[in-house]
Structure formats: structure tokens, C-alpha cells
Design a protein around this motif. Sequence first.
Motif, mmCIF file in Angstrom:
data_model
loop_
_atom_site.group_PDB
_atom_site.id
_atom_site.type_symbol
_atom_site.label_atom_id
_atom_site.label_comp_id
_atom_site.label_asym_id
_atom_site.label_seq_id
_atom_site.Cartn_x
_atom_site.Cartn_y
_atom_site.Cartn_z
ATOM 1 N N VAL A 160 -55.667 31.481 9.341
ATOM 2 C CA VAL A 160 -55.279 32.785 8.793
ATOM 3 C C VAL A 160 -53.998 33.207 9.490
ATOM 4 C CG1 VAL A 160 -55.898 35.206 8.494
ATOM 5 C CG2 VAL A 160 -57.650 33.438 8.264
ATOM 6 N N PHE A 161 -53.009 33.599 8.697
ATOM 7 C CA PHE A 161 -51.733 34.080 9.223
ATOM 8 C C PHE A 161 -51.559 35.559 8.900
ATOM 9 C CE2 PHE A 161 -50.735 29.546 8.814
ATOM 10 C CZ PHE A 161 -50.004 29.294 9.967
ATOM 11 N N VAL A 162 -50.911 36.268 9.802
ATOM 12 C CA VAL A 162 -50.457 37.644 9.563
ATOM 13 C C VAL A 162 -48.999 37.715 9.980
ATOM 14 C CG1 VAL A 162 -50.608 40.054 10.305
ATOM 15 C CG2 VAL A 162 -52.692 38.778 9.825
ATOM 16 N N GLU A 163 -48.166 38.284 9.112
ATOM 17 C CA GLU A 163 -46.774 38.554 9.468
ATOM 18 C C GLU A 163 -46.549 40.050 9.341
ATOM 19 O OE1 GLU A 163 -42.284 36.874 8.501
ATOM 20 O OE2 GLU A 163 -43.808 36.748 6.933
ATOM 21 N N LEU A 164 -45.941 40.675 10.346
ATOM 22 C CA LEU A 164 -45.670 42.104 10.262
ATOM 23 C C LEU A 164 -44.267 42.417 10.749
ATOM 24 C CD1 LEU A 164 -47.425 44.164 13.050
ATOM 25 C CD2 LEU A 164 -47.516 41.695 13.048
ATOM 26 N N ASN A 165 -43.713 43.466 10.179
ATOM 27 C CA ASN A 165 -42.333 43.841 10.462
ATOM 28 C C ASN A 165 -42.193 45.348 10.350
ATOM 29 O OD1 ASN A 165 -39.456 44.524 9.167
ATOM 30 N ND2 ASN A 165 -39.242 42.748 10.494
ATOM 31 N N MET A 212 -30.010 44.413 9.016
ATOM 32 C CA MET A 212 -30.106 45.852 9.261
ATOM 33 C C MET A 212 -31.417 46.445 8.762
ATOM 34 S SD MET A 212 -27.261 46.860 10.786
ATOM 35 C CE MET A 212 -26.965 48.575 10.374
ATOM 36 N N THR A 213 -32.055 45.796 7.800
ATOM 37 C CA THR A 213 -33.331 46.307 7.279
ATOM 38 C C THR A 213 -34.521 45.814 8.083
ATOM 39 O OG1 THR A 213 -33.736 44.461 5.739
ATOM 40 C CG2 THR A 213 -32.334 46.263 4.957
ATOM 41 N N SER A 214 -34.293 44.875 8.996
ATOM 42 C CA SER A 214 -35.408 44.242 9.708
ATOM 43 C C SER A 214 -35.510 44.662 11.165
ATOM 44 C CB SER A 214 -35.262 42.713 9.632
ATOM 45 O OG SER A 214 -36.242 42.068 10.407
ATOM 46 N N SER A 215 -34.381 44.894 11.844
ATOM 47 C CA SER A 215 -34.360 45.182 13.282
ATOM 48 C C SER A 215 -34.881 43.967 14.047
ATOM 49 C CB SER A 215 -35.173 46.448 13.580
ATOM 50 O OG SER A 215 -34.782 47.513 12.743
ATOM 51 N N GLN A 216 -35.902 44.171 14.934
ATOM 52 C CA GLN A 216 -36.511 42.997 15.540
ATOM 53 C C GLN A 216 -37.139 42.161 14.420
ATOM 54 O OE1 GLN A 216 -38.793 43.664 19.352
ATOM 55 N NE2 GLN A 216 -38.224 45.797 18.949
ATOM 56 N N PRO A 217 -37.008 40.845 14.484
ATOM 57 C CA PRO A 217 -37.529 40.017 13.390
ATOM 58 C C PRO A 217 -39.038 40.178 13.208
ATOM 59 C CG PRO A 217 -36.121 38.737 14.855
ATOM 60 C CD PRO A 217 -36.378 40.048 15.533
ATOM 61 N N SER A 273 -32.743 37.616 9.367
ATOM 62 C CA SER A 273 -32.270 38.196 8.107
ATOM 63 C C SER A 273 -32.995 37.620 6.897
ATOM 64 C CB SER A 273 -30.756 37.956 7.942
ATOM 65 O OG SER A 273 -30.486 36.584 7.735
ATOM 66 N N GLY A 274 -33.994 36.785 7.148
ATOM 67 C CA GLY A 274 -34.735 36.185 6.036
ATOM 68 C C GLY A 274 -33.978 35.096 5.318
ATOM 69 N N ALA A 275 -32.962 34.525 5.963
ATOM 70 C CA ALA A 275 -32.143 33.504 5.314
ATOM 71 C C ALA A 275 -32.905 32.205 5.076
ATOM 72 C CB ALA A 275 -30.901 33.219 6.154
ATOM 73 N N ASP A 276 -33.964 31.983 5.855
ATOM 74 C CA ASP A 276 -34.776 30.787 5.648
ATOM 75 C C ASP A 276 -36.209 31.084 6.076
ATOM 76 O OD1 ASP A 276 -35.044 30.354 8.519
ATOM 77 O OD2 ASP A 276 -33.034 29.488 8.495
#
Length: 241
Positions: free
Chosen positions: A155-160, A181-186, A213-216
Motif C-alpha cells: 500500500v502506497f500513500v503520497e501526500l503533498n 511553485m505549486t508544490s513547495s517541498q516535494p 515539479s512532477g516532470a517524471d
Amino acid sequence: MKTKLLFIAFLVISSLTFAIKKPERFTSYTIGEDKIGTALMLQFEKGKQHNHPLFAVWLADTNGTFLETLYVSQSIGTGVFPKADHSKGSWMAGSIQRPAALPYWAHQRNILNEFGNYNPTPAHPEMDGNTGATPSASFVLNLKTAQKRVGKFIVFVELNQSWDWNEFWYNDRFPGNKEYMTSSQPALVYSAFIDTREKKAYTMSPIGHSHYSGADGSLNPDLSSLTTALRIAKNITVIVP
């Protein structure tokens, strides 16, 4: 003298009462109730830096291969954010893409959209039964898989959390990169190996952070640059009921 002693006793009892931490209250939500699969519970105890984070929960096989989304915050899952348009002087809801919000989940999901990234959009949203409003406090998600799942899984959880800057991940670290700029700390990723045949609780641990930045869809195991992001959640637990 007796009155004085009673008053002192009252003060001692009162101070002890305030010193005892009240147990955390968890609001319960049911997600995917129309599914026929295996039941799981996710218990999320908020940390001191919790402030309406976006997050996703998904299931993978023991090799880490994506199987299915169990939950994703509604704004990411639909591509519609409550504060997306400020052109008329006040914030209004609207369609917007935030590829830096939960990029590890999005790339694991691996559904390319019409904008060239992997987030759901209003035209192609995540399944309605998998989305929900982001809880504002500690919570329990009652989840179900799409089909019966027997055996070992991850089970994975990702939070931002937006505007969560620190000395390393500061505002203009990558000048001109609007997604950063929309993410701050990844985004921070947690995981836990579970066995659906063993009815118990499994503690989730942070295993890395996503691309800034979600580039990959990379996952960086170095958490040394993260500070307050590690205190968004105090404890995350998966329970096989």
C-alpha cells in the motif's frame, strides 16, 4: 486550613487534567462502497504541520507494480480545484492541472491525458468511487479493492502540501518553474507491505519524495532536505480488518 488544602488539591487535579493529552479523534469515511473486493482501513493521524494536504492511496504488487487507486483527493481526481481562477478578483473553482502535486502516483497510474501529463482531467477523471474531499483532521478511510485481493501487496500513500517551504526548498529555488511553485517541498511517499490473510495493523513508513515539479515519476529516497513535510502526518496505519 481545610479549605486551603482542598483548594491546593483542586489545583493539582486541574493541572494533571490539562497535562493529559486527549486521545486523537478520527472521523470515518467510506470510499468505494460499491466495490466487491477486499476491505482495508487507512488510519491517518495528523501531525503538527498538517494543513489540508492532497494525497493518494493505491495498491501495488510486491514488485511495486501499480494495481489500482484506492483513494485520491477530489481536486486531483477530477482536475477541478476550488481555487483555480482569480481573474475576476476572487477565487473561483475551475479546471487546472497540478502535475507536481502527486507525481509518483500519477506516473504509476500511467494514463496520459490531453495536456501531456498523467493527472486526471474533467474530461477523463479518476473513477468517482475513488475520490473524496480532503479531510481537515485525523481520519479513517474505509477502503475496498475492485476485486478480491488475497496475499501480499504494497500500500502506497503520497501526500503533498502547497506553500510548505523550507531553507532547502525555497520559493525561487527554480526560477520560472511554475509547477515547482505549486508544490513547495516535494510530495512525500509512504509505503507498507501487507498480507490480506493476516488481520492486523501495518505501520506505513516514508520511503522517498517525488520529483519537485512532477516532470517524471522518479522516487528519491533521500529525505534529508525535507522538514515540515515529514510532520504533515504523525502516523499512517493500514489495517486489514
